[in-house]
Structures are given as C-alpha cells and as structure tokens.
Motif scaffolding. Sequence first.
Motif, PDB file in Angstrom:
ATOM      1  N   THR A   1     -15.760 -49.328 -11.478  1.00  0.00           N
ATOM      2  CA  THR A   1     -16.919 -49.461 -10.591  1.00  0.00           C
ATOM      3  C   THR A   1     -17.591 -48.117 -10.322  1.00  0.00           C
ATOM      4  OG1 THR A   1     -15.567 -49.236  -8.587  1.00  0.00           O
ATOM      5  CG2 THR A   1     -15.865 -51.461  -9.473  1.00  0.00           C
ATOM      6  N   VAL A   2     -16.964 -47.030 -10.762  1.00  0.00           N
ATOM      7  CA  VAL A   2     -17.521 -45.694 -10.561  1.00  0.00           C
ATOM      8  C   VAL A   2     -18.662 -45.469 -11.554  1.00  0.00           C
ATOM      9  CG1 VAL A   2     -17.029 -43.212 -10.630  1.00  0.00           C
ATOM     10  CG2 VAL A   2     -15.310 -44.811  -9.737  1.00  0.00           C
TER      11      VAL A   2
ATOM     12  N   ASN B   1     -18.334 -44.772 -15.453  1.00  0.00           N
ATOM     13  CA  ASN B   1     -17.062 -45.272 -15.987  1.00  0.00           C
ATOM     14  C   ASN B   1     -17.150 -46.703 -16.503  1.00  0.00           C
ATOM     15  OD1 ASN B   1     -15.906 -42.858 -15.305  1.00  0.00           O
ATOM     16  ND2 ASN B   1     -14.541 -43.678 -13.748  1.00  0.00           N
TER      17      ASN B   1
ATOM     18  N   SER C   1     -11.448 -44.810  -6.488  1.00  0.00           N
ATOM     19  CA  SER C   1     -11.686 -44.720  -7.927  1.00  0.00           C
ATOM     20  C   SER C   1     -10.420 -44.870  -8.760  1.00  0.00           C
ATOM     21  CB  SER C   1     -12.362 -43.382  -8.262  1.00  0.00           C
ATOM     22  OG  SER C   1     -11.542 -42.296  -7.863  1.00  0.00           O
TER      23      SER C   1
ATOM     24  N   GLU D   1     -18.512 -54.026 -14.073  1.00  0.00           N
ATOM     25  CA  GLU D   1     -17.518 -53.211 -14.766  1.00  0.00           C
ATOM     26  C   GLU D   1     -17.690 -53.193 -16.278  1.00  0.00           C
ATOM     27  OE1 GLU D   1     -13.599 -54.379 -13.619  1.00  0.00           O
ATOM     28  OE2 GLU D   1     -13.769 -53.462 -11.629  1.00  0.00           O
TER      29      GLU D   1
ATOM     30  N   ASP E   1     -15.730 -46.810  -1.594  1.00  0.00           N
ATOM     31  CA  ASP E   1     -16.430 -45.972  -2.559  1.00  0.00           C
ATOM     32  C   ASP E   1     -15.531 -44.867  -3.118  1.00  0.00           C
ATOM     33  OD1 ASP E   1     -18.713 -47.444  -2.216  1.00  0.00           O
ATOM     34  OD2 ASP E   1     -19.623 -46.066  -0.765  1.00  0.00           O
ATOM     35  N   GLU E   2     -14.477 -44.505  -2.381  1.00  0.00           N
ATOM     36  CA  GLU E   2     -13.564 -43.452  -2.833  1.00  0.00           C
ATOM     37  C   GLU E   2     -12.363 -44.018  -3.593  1.00  0.00           C
ATOM     38  OE1 GLU E   2     -12.444 -41.451   0.729  1.00  0.00           O
ATOM     39  OE2 GLU E   2     -14.453 -40.681   1.150  1.00  0.00           O
TER      40      GLU E   2
ATOM     41  N   HIS F   1      -9.958 -48.794  -8.660  1.00  0.00           N
ATOM     42  CA  HIS F   1     -11.130 -49.523  -9.155  1.00  0.00           C
ATOM     43  C   HIS F   1     -12.025 -48.563  -9.959  1.00  0.00           C
ATOM     44  CE1 HIS F   1      -9.820 -51.795  -5.531  1.00  0.00           C
ATOM     45  NE2 HIS F   1     -10.120 -52.832  -6.275  1.00  0.00           N
ATOM     46  N   PRO F   2     -11.490 -48.008 -11.048  1.00  0.00           N
ATOM     47  CA  PRO F   2     -12.231 -46.949 -11.746  1.00  0.00           C
ATOM     48  C   PRO F   2     -13.499 -47.409 -12.442  1.00  0.00           C
ATOM     49  CG  PRO F   2     -10.314 -47.612 -13.016  1.00  0.00           C
ATOM     50  CD  PRO F   2     -10.205 -48.307 -11.687  1.00  0.00           C
TER      51      PRO F   2
END
Length: 426
Positions: free
Chosen positions: A153-154, A157, A147, A227, A144-145, A150-151
Amino acid sequence: MMHTMLRPLLAATALCLPLTAAAVELPAQPAGLSLEKVVMFTRHGIRPPTKEPAAGLAAQAWPTWSVPYGNLTDRGAQGVVLLGRFDRQFFATRGLFPADGCPADGQYKVEASAKERAIRTAKSMVEGFAPSCKVTVTYPTTADEDSVFHPLTVPGNRLDPVKAMAASSVKLPPGGLKQEMAGFETEFALLQKALGPQGDEWCAKKKLQAGCKIADLHTALEPDEEEGRPDVGGAFGQGSTISQTFLLEYLEGKPMEQVAWGRASRDDIERMLNFHPLKFKYENRPSYISDRAAAPIMRRLLSYLQDGQVKLALMAGHDTNIADLAGMLDLHWRIDSYPADDTPPGGAIGIEMLHDQQGQRFIRAFYRAQTMDQLRNLEPLDLKTSPAVVTYMALPLCSKGPDKTTCRAEDFFAAIDAKLKAASQP
C-alpha cells in the motif's frame, strides 16, 4: 551477513512428523542439537468481521458482537494468552527460557501491525508468555506508517499488475476460476443453505436477476487497484469472507443457533473454510507476489535471527502476511480441523535456529495453532494431554538430504538473500 560465517553441515537430523491434537507427545528436538532462538509471525486472535456485511446478503440479521468491527474480542485475547502460556512451556522444555520468571533485557522482542487486533494480540501473547513482566510491544502509531505489515500500500511499492496477474494465472485450470468452482459444489451448497436467499436489492447491486445466488456472481481474477495483486472476487471472494465469519462466530463461543443462524454445523464450517486458502493460492503464494509482499517482514525476522541478544521475537499481524511468508518460503502445513495451508486465528509460522556441539547452525520451520474446538472451548494447553498443534514443515528452498525439514543455516540465509534481491527488482 551471518550466513557467511557459518560452517558446513556434518550431520542430518531425524524427520519430525506433524502432530495432531489427539496426540500426547510433541515433536522431539533433533538429537545433538540445541535450540538457540526462535522468530514467530502470528495471526491475530478472534475478531468480528472487519466491516458490516452487505445488506441483503443473508436472509436474516447478522449476529451482534461485543467489540467494534475488526477489533479483537475478549475471548480472542483469552485464546491468545493460552497460546502464550503454551509457548513458554514448549520453549522451556527445550532450554530456551526457564519455566517462569521474566526474560532478560533484549531476549524477548514483540511488535505488531498498527491494527488494534494485532496490537492486542501481541500484548495478550506477552501476558501468557511472560506474565507481570515489563515487555514493550512496539507498533506503528498510524496505519500510514504500517509499511512492514502492509508494504504494497506504500506509494511506489505497488505490484506491477500485469506481472502479478501473469504469475497467478499460470496456476489457473484451463477453464479459469469457473472451472475451479466445479470442485466447490458442496461448499457453495452449504454456504447458500446457511445464508438463505439473497435480497433483490443485493442481486441488483451485483447486476444479477432477482432470486440470484452467491454462485451466480462473476468470478475471475482481476487486478486489485490498491496493491496490484490479483483479486479472487466474485463467488470465491464471498465464500472466503462469509466462511471466515461463520468460523469466528463458532470460535467466539456463540450458541450454535447463532452460528450461521443455526443452519451450519461445526463440520459444515470446516468444509466451507476451503474457500479461504484458495484465495491465498492466487493472491499471495505466486513467487512474484509473495517475495515482494513478504520482503519487509522477512528482513525484520532475519534481523532478529542475527541479533545476538534475542532468544524469541514475535510479530503479530494478519493472515495475508502469513500467506505471503508461506509463499516466499514454499511452506505447507495442515492443522487438525482446518484445510491445508489455512491460517487459524492465533496460528503462527515459527523459524528456529539450532546449533550442534561444534557451533554449526541449522534452521527449521514450524506451524503452531489451536484446533477449532480448543479455541471455542478456551481449553488450557499443556505439553501432554492437550498440546497445541505443532507441525514441522519441509523447507524446499534449502533442505538437502533425507530430512526435508532441516537446512544448514548458511543455505537458508543464501536462499533468502536471493529472494530478497529478486524482490528488489521492478
């Protein structure tokens, strides 16, 4: 920003040609320039598939692996260590580091995605580059952190799927992906031969009649729900995933009777790998997609380029990250034994900063990887008889004059600033 302080370019440098594995000399450093620092983004090393292949996809049981799905294998770690040793030799001959010993504090920065395969790849690279040295590998503690790697998935974003589909669709031929498939008849034939017949249950799950084939799958661009990227699924998606699995079996050193069940040669696998960069063409490389997906990584790479202490920074992640970076920078390469723009395990994009005697700075980009057989055989790499493949790439965003591989640093930073500003827009 650093680029506001840099002076204009006064001299061009000679074009550095790509190197094949059969060559005995690496590309020469341009005359009059000294290497100041390097930032690299590498794909992880050899791993099994990220998940168990679907039941009925192949006529026989898939080969077993020594580690859980998605994790780096011991052989994968060994291959990355060899690359780390090569990088140390390569950069030592260019004056960036001494040939041995530990880098000074702050000179060597290493970080990784939260995935085990990326973390272990980063640690293996350190083991090869700076053995017995205390180099901290930083990484998120939870997915989860993650980012930076894997930006999309935030929350907040995710790409606008309409804009992403429009950006990707302009690359399609008039007949869409179905027309694209006509150029892959050989690849699909090789894939089908290796897999054997698909099971009736698998065909039914895909809403196809009994006796179906991979090429019968519905194949079209569709928005990815997580995404917002366009998703090249269907026959091409299966082709990409399965050909990568065959490649990983080969690189892992499995006996050829276990690689694609003995029904594909090394050359067959190389041909089937054409499925892989095709997905990147539509899912990663369009500017609307790549600029936003690569922005966090590019910001991190820029921070390392602008850090006065850092001489080498390494980020370890995934093939999709490399494809996003390549799309943002419009980079293209060809590694011996792989299709154009493919991303071999352990392969890396590198960005160099160099300076002349007047202190003017320049930027060059390279791709560095092992060939398929260098990795399968865990061949020790050196600078003469068996170098890794190092090829310098054109930088169309900022290059001027006859040398397309070299940019003035201020031009490079200005071009990236514009990309990052565009990526911050909805």
